[in-house]
Design a protein around this motif. Sequence first.
Motif, short mmCIF file in Angstrom:
data_model
loop_
_atom_site.label_atom_id
_atom_site.label_comp_id
_atom_site.label_asym_id
_atom_site.label_seq_id
_atom_site.Cartn_x
_atom_site.Cartn_y
_atom_site.Cartn_z
N UNK A 1 -23.48 42.11 -21.88
CA UNK A 1 -23.74 42.06 -20.37
C UNK A 1 -22.63 42.92 -19.70
N UNK A 2 -22.91 43.64 -18.85
CA UNK A 2 -21.94 44.59 -18.26
C UNK A 2 -21.85 44.01 -16.88
N UNK A 3 -20.77 44.58 -16.22
CA UNK A 3 -20.12 44.05 -14.84
C UNK A 3 -21.30 44.56 -13.81
N UNK A 4 -21.24 43.46 -12.87
CA UNK A 4 -22.20 43.56 -11.74
C UNK A 4 -21.41 43.28 -10.43
N UNK B 1 -20.30 53.79 -12.74
CA UNK B 1 -19.21 54.72 -13.04
C UNK B 1 -19.27 55.95 -11.91
N UNK B 2 -18.23 56.17 -11.13
CA UNK B 2 -18.35 57.22 -10.24
C UNK B 2 -18.11 58.65 -10.85
N UNK B 3 -17.56 58.59 -12.10
CA UNK B 3 -17.47 59.91 -12.92
C UNK B 3 -18.62 60.35 -13.75
N UNK B 4 -19.34 59.53 -14.34
CA UNK B 4 -20.53 59.99 -15.27
C UNK B 4 -21.70 59.28 -14.84
N UNK B 5 -21.83 58.56 -13.85
CA UNK B 5 -22.89 57.56 -13.12
C UNK B 5 -23.68 56.73 -14.11
N UNK B 6 -23.02 56.27 -15.28
CA UNK B 6 -23.54 55.51 -16.22
C UNK B 6 -23.43 54.02 -15.67
N UNK B 7 -24.28 52.91 -15.92
CA UNK B 7 -24.25 51.54 -15.51
C UNK B 7 -23.67 50.78 -16.56
N UNK B 8 -22.83 51.19 -17.41
CA UNK B 8 -22.38 50.37 -18.45
C UNK B 8 -20.84 50.27 -18.32
N UNK B 9 -20.30 49.41 -17.43
CA UNK B 9 -18.85 49.16 -17.25
C UNK B 9 -18.42 47.76 -17.53
N UNK B 10 -17.28 47.57 -17.60
CA UNK B 10 -16.80 46.04 -17.88
C UNK B 10 -15.42 45.93 -17.14
N UNK B 11 -15.11 44.64 -16.76
CA UNK B 11 -13.83 44.36 -16.11
C UNK B 11 -12.77 44.88 -17.13
N UNK C 1 -12.73 48.20 -13.30
CA UNK C 1 -13.82 48.21 -14.16
C UNK C 1 -13.50 49.70 -15.10
N UNK C 2 -13.82 49.63 -16.33
CA UNK C 2 -13.75 50.61 -17.11
C UNK C 2 -15.09 51.09 -17.65
N UNK C 3 -15.75 52.14 -17.56
CA UNK C 3 -16.95 52.67 -18.08
C UNK C 3 -16.88 52.70 -19.46
N UNK C 4 -17.99 52.13 -19.93
CA UNK C 4 -17.95 52.26 -21.65
C UNK C 4 -18.39 53.49 -22.17
N UNK C 5 -19.01 54.46 -21.21
CA UNK C 5 -19.54 55.51 -21.78
C UNK C 5 -18.31 56.50 -21.79
N UNK D 1 -11.66 50.98 -9.42
CA UNK D 1 -11.24 49.89 -8.70
C UNK D 1 -12.72 49.50 -7.89
N UNK D 2 -13.12 48.72 -7.69
CA UNK D 2 -14.35 48.16 -6.84
C UNK D 2 -14.38 48.82 -5.43
N UNK D 3 -15.65 49.28 -5.10
CA UNK D 3 -15.45 49.39 -3.68
C UNK D 3 -15.19 48.00 -2.66
N UNK D 4 -14.46 48.26 -1.43
CA UNK D 4 -14.01 47.00 -0.81
C UNK D 4 -14.97 47.11 0.42
#
Length: 128
Positions: free
Chosen positions: A73-76, A85-95, A115-119, A125-128
């Motif tokens: 499971x990835x971070x939500x 991910x703001x860099x590559x737009x992937x939805x595969x990040x983890x804490x 959060x670190x993108x797995x791709x 950092x999360x948006x506040x």
Amino acid sequence: MKKEFHTLGTFEFPADAVVIKGKLEAEGIPVFLKDENTINSYSMVSNAMGGVRLQVYSSDMERAKEIFDEVRSYATDDSGNPIICPNCKAARSEIYYSRKNIFFKLFPFFESTKYRCMQCNFITRPAQ
């Protein structure tokens, strides 16, 4: 023949690691959980120790990673939407916790969540 271990993932709670362990073992991959018993006995030290490490033999790493990526499971965010991910737009990040200085190693609960993108391995950092 010397066999080397590779850490496939770390988990704050041993139960999360046991689920992945069961899937990998069902696929014929031997799995070892480092620090599982310590964290089961003293759950408050999980963050300080770096969590439970799920390890496999280096020779099984490629296949284990494929299986792990299918079931992990990835971070939500708070609404249950995946962290993008703001860099590559992937939805595969983890804490991700860097714990680079001694203060955060001793008191990991003070470090802000990242959060670190797995791709692409981009850290944000999360948006506040």
